[in-house]
Design a protein around this motif. Structure first.
Motif, PDB file in Angstrom:
ATOM      1  N   ALA A  62       0.839  -1.202   0.000  1.00  0.00           N
ATOM      2  CA  ALA A  62       0.000   0.000   0.000  1.00  0.00           C
ATOM      3  C   ALA A  62       0.873   1.252   0.000  1.00  0.00           C
ATOM      4  N   GLY A  63       1.931   1.219   0.816  1.00  0.00           N
ATOM      5  CA  GLY A  63       2.853   2.361   0.872  1.00  0.00           C
ATOM      6  C   GLY A  63       3.606   2.536  -0.430  1.00  0.00           C
ATOM      7  N   GLN A  64       4.025   1.420  -1.017  1.00  0.00           N
ATOM      8  CA  GLN A  64       4.748   1.437  -2.296  1.00  0.00           C
ATOM      9  C   GLN A  64       3.866   2.050  -3.392  1.00  0.00           C
ATOM     10  N   LEU A  65       2.592   1.661  -3.394  1.00  0.00           N
ATOM     11  CA  LEU A  65       1.643   2.184  -4.376  1.00  0.00           C
ATOM     12  C   LEU A  65       1.403   3.686  -4.156  1.00  0.00           C
ATOM     13  N   ALA A  66       1.182   4.067  -2.910  1.00  0.00           N
ATOM     14  CA  ALA A  66       0.907   5.476  -2.590  1.00  0.00           C
ATOM     15  C   ALA A  66       2.090   6.368  -2.957  1.00  0.00           C
ATOM     16  N   ARG A  67       3.293   5.928  -2.606  1.00  0.00           N
ATOM     17  CA  ARG A  67       4.491   6.725  -2.918  1.00  0.00           C
ATOM     18  C   ARG A  67       4.704   6.835  -4.418  1.00  0.00           C
ATOM     19  N   GLY A  68       4.524   5.707  -5.106  1.00  0.00           N
ATOM     20  CA  GLY A  68       4.727   5.707  -6.557  1.00  0.00           C
ATOM     21  C   GLY A  68       3.738   6.626  -7.264  1.00  0.00           C
ATOM     22  N   ALA A  69       2.474   6.554  -6.858  1.00  0.00           N
ATOM     23  CA  ALA A  69       1.442   7.409  -7.457  1.00  0.00           C
ATOM     24  C   ALA A  69       1.769   8.880  -7.210  1.00  0.00           C
ATOM     25  N   GLN A  70       2.222   9.172  -6.000  1.00  0.00           N
ATOM     26  CA  GLN A  70       2.576  10.547  -5.643  1.00  0.00           C
ATOM     27  C   GLN A  70       3.735  11.050  -6.508  1.00  0.00           C
ATOM     28  N   GLN A  71       4.726  10.204  -6.720  1.00  0.00           N
ATOM     29  CA  GLN A  71       5.876  10.573  -7.555  1.00  0.00           C
ATOM     30  C   GLN A  71       5.447  10.880  -8.987  1.00  0.00           C
ATOM     31  N   MET A  72       4.392  10.219  -9.441  1.00  0.00           N
ATOM     32  CA  MET A  72       3.917  10.420 -10.816  1.00  0.00           C
ATOM     33  C   MET A  72       2.796  11.467 -10.884  1.00  0.00           C
ATOM     34  N   ASP A  73       2.501  12.108  -9.732  1.00  0.00           N
ATOM     35  CA  ASP A  73       1.415  13.097  -9.683  1.00  0.00           C
ATOM     36  C   ASP A  73       0.061  12.505 -10.037  1.00  0.00           C
ATOM     37  N   VAL A  74      -0.170  11.266  -9.659  1.00  0.00           N
ATOM     38  CA  VAL A  74      -1.469  10.628  -9.885  1.00  0.00           C
ATOM     39  C   VAL A  74      -2.252  10.672  -8.577  1.00  0.00           C
ATOM     40  N   ALA A  75      -3.413  11.318  -8.605  1.00  0.00           N
ATOM     41  CA  ALA A  75      -4.244  11.405  -7.402  1.00  0.00           C
ATOM     42  C   ALA A  75      -4.972  10.086  -7.195  1.00  0.00           C
ATOM     43  N   LEU A  76      -4.769   9.488  -6.038  1.00  0.00           N
ATOM     44  CA  LEU A  76      -5.310   8.165  -5.743  1.00  0.00           C
ATOM     45  C   LEU A  76      -6.186   8.279  -4.504  1.00  0.00           C
ATOM     46  N   SER A  77      -7.472   7.987  -4.652  1.00  0.00           N
ATOM     47  CA  SER A  77      -8.342   7.999  -3.467  1.00  0.00           C
ATOM     48  C   SER A  77      -8.095   6.714  -2.672  1.00  0.00           C
ATOM     49  N   ALA A  78      -8.533   6.720  -1.408  1.00  0.00           N
ATOM     50  CA  ALA A  78      -8.358   5.522  -0.567  1.00  0.00           C
ATOM     51  C   ALA A  78      -9.068   4.326  -1.195  1.00  0.00           C
ATOM     52  N   GLY A  79     -10.265   4.572  -1.737  1.00  0.00           N
ATOM     53  CA  GLY A  79     -11.037   3.497  -2.372  1.00  0.00           C
ATOM     54  C   GLY A  79     -10.342   2.938  -3.599  1.00  0.00           C
ATOM     55  N   GLN A  80      -9.746   3.829  -4.397  1.00  0.00           N
ATOM     56  CA  GLN A  80      -9.034   3.372  -5.602  1.00  0.00           C
ATOM     57  C   GLN A  80      -7.797   2.563  -5.226  1.00  0.00           C
ATOM     58  N   ALA A  81      -7.080   3.041  -4.226  1.00  0.00           N
ATOM     59  CA  ALA A  81      -5.882   2.314  -3.776  1.00  0.00           C
ATOM     60  C   ALA A  81      -6.273   0.910  -3.299  1.00  0.00           C
ATOM     61  N   GLU A  82      -7.381   0.848  -2.574  1.00  0.00           N
ATOM     62  CA  GLU A  82      -7.877  -0.435  -2.066  1.00  0.00           C
ATOM     63  C   GLU A  82      -8.225  -1.378  -3.221  1.00  0.00           C
ATOM     64  N   GLN A  83      -8.903  -0.840  -4.237  1.00  0.00           N
ATOM     65  CA  GLN A  83      -9.280  -1.664  -5.402  1.00  0.00           C
ATOM     66  C   GLN A  83      -8.054  -2.138  -6.175  1.00  0.00           C
ATOM     67  N   LEU A  84      -7.069  -1.260  -6.325  1.00  0.00           N
ATOM     68  CA  LEU A  84      -5.856  -1.639  -7.054  1.00  0.00           C
ATOM     69  C   LEU A  84      -5.124  -2.773  -6.334  1.00  0.00           C
ATOM     70  N   LEU A  85      -5.057  -2.687  -5.020  1.00  0.00           N
ATOM     71  CA  LEU A  85      -4.382  -3.738  -4.252  1.00  0.00           C
ATOM     72  C   LEU A  85      -5.205  -5.031  -4.236  1.00  0.00           C
ATOM     73  N   ALA A  86      -6.538  -4.893  -4.249  1.00  0.00           N
ATOM     74  CA  ALA A  86      -7.404  -6.083  -4.315  1.00  0.00           C
ATOM     75  C   ALA A  86      -7.233  -6.774  -5.670  1.00  0.00           C
ATOM     76  N   TYR A  87      -7.110  -5.980  -6.721  1.00  0.00           N
ATOM     77  CA  TYR A  87      -6.852  -6.530  -8.058  1.00  0.00           C
ATOM     78  C   TYR A  87      -5.517  -7.276  -8.073  1.00  0.00           C
ATOM     79  N   MET A  88      -4.494  -6.668  -7.486  1.00  0.00           N
ATOM     80  CA  MET A  88      -3.177  -7.301  -7.456  1.00  0.00           C
ATOM     81  C   MET A  88      -3.221  -8.618  -6.685  1.00  0.00           C
ATOM     82  N   ALA A  89      -3.992  -8.653  -5.606  1.00  0.00           N
ATOM     83  CA  ALA A  89      -4.128  -9.891  -4.818  1.00  0.00           C
ATOM     84  C   ALA A  89      -4.799 -10.985  -5.653  1.00  0.00           C
ATOM     85  N   LEU A  90      -5.821 -10.605  -6.433  1.00  0.00           N
ATOM     86  CA  LEU A  90      -6.491 -11.575  -7.315  1.00  0.00           C
ATOM     87  C   LEU A  90      -5.539 -12.075  -8.395  1.00  0.00           C
ATOM     88  N   LEU A  91      -4.779 -11.152  -8.957  1.00  0.00           N
ATOM     89  CA  LEU A  91      -3.821 -11.499 -10.006  1.00  0.00           C
ATOM     90  C   LEU A  91      -2.812 -12.503  -9.467  1.00  0.00           C
TER      91      LEU A  91
END
Length: 214
Positions: free
Chosen positions: A8-37
């Motif tokens: 979660a921290g890796q994703l948040a930091r990376g998104a911030q470095q790329m200036d991508v605004a990530l809501s808590a819900g979106q971050a949660e969905q992205l990590l849930a997708y990664m877990a399924l993958l």
């Protein structure tokens, strides 16, 4: 869990470095997708990246890097495979429609499961060869990550486009030789070198359009 890596921290930091605004819900969905993958990958061979610690950078952040170039509208992800970048874009652009196309039944079964588990109403999964795919409406944008050469990518999807459609091709090194083989009525309108946090390899995004022939 794999060791002590905080995805979660890796994703948040990376998104911030790329200036991508990530809501808590979106971050949660992205990590849930990664877990399924990660879970389905063992049986379905969806990605060569086996290490979840690498998946954040190689899949999530790599797909997020093209977000600034994805306008609202109807999008097609060709040869979507495990869902990169289509699933990630659908999570980030809830007001746009994403069709994920793949000819491999195992991969589309996985994508259908992702759609259901993450509740992605703006995502449609199609199991078809691209040549045989005839939707009712053309697409505003067509994206692919490592689907094929630029010439094949554009010629195989030509029937799915209008004169306003943009093609987004995610590539590694700048594909100099592939550009030589491009049909005459396609032109590169933008080429961007992408910086993906945690990814050392070269990443490029080429945006193409069809030009009217006089």
């Amino acid at each position: 869990m794999t060791g002590m890596v905080d995805h979660a921290g890796q994703l948040a930091r990376g998104a911030q470095q790329m200036d991508v605004a990530l809501s808590a819900g979106q971050a949660e969905q992205l990590l849930a997708y990664m877990a399924l993958l990660n879970k389905w990958n063992k049986a379905y061979n969806l990605t060569a990246v086996r290490d979840p610690d690498e998946m954040v950078s190689r899949h999530l952040l790599d797909s997020l890097s093209i977000l600034p170039f994805v306008a609202d509208g109807r999008w097609l992800d060709v040869g979507s495979g495990g869902g990169m970048p289509g699933v990630i874009l659908a999570i980030m652009r809830p007001d746009s429609q994403f069709t994920l196309l793949d000819s491999n039944g195992k991969k589309t079964r996985f994508l259908t499961q992702v759609k259901l588990e993450l509740g992605l109403d703006n995502l449609q999964v199609v199991n078809s060869r691209v040549e045989a795919f005839t939707p009712e409406q053309a697409f505003d944008g067509i994206v692919s990550r490592a689907f094929s050469s630029l010439a094949d990518f554009t010629s195989l999807t030509r029937h799915l486009s209008t004169s306003d459609t943009h093609w987004l091709a995610m590539k590694g090194l700048y594909p100099e030789s592939e550009l030589q083989a491009l049909a005459d009525d396609f032109t590169v309108i933008t080429s961007e070198e992408l910086a993906v946090p945690g990814c050392q390899a070269s990443r490029h995004l080429l945006i193409l359009r069809r030009t009217a022939q006089g």
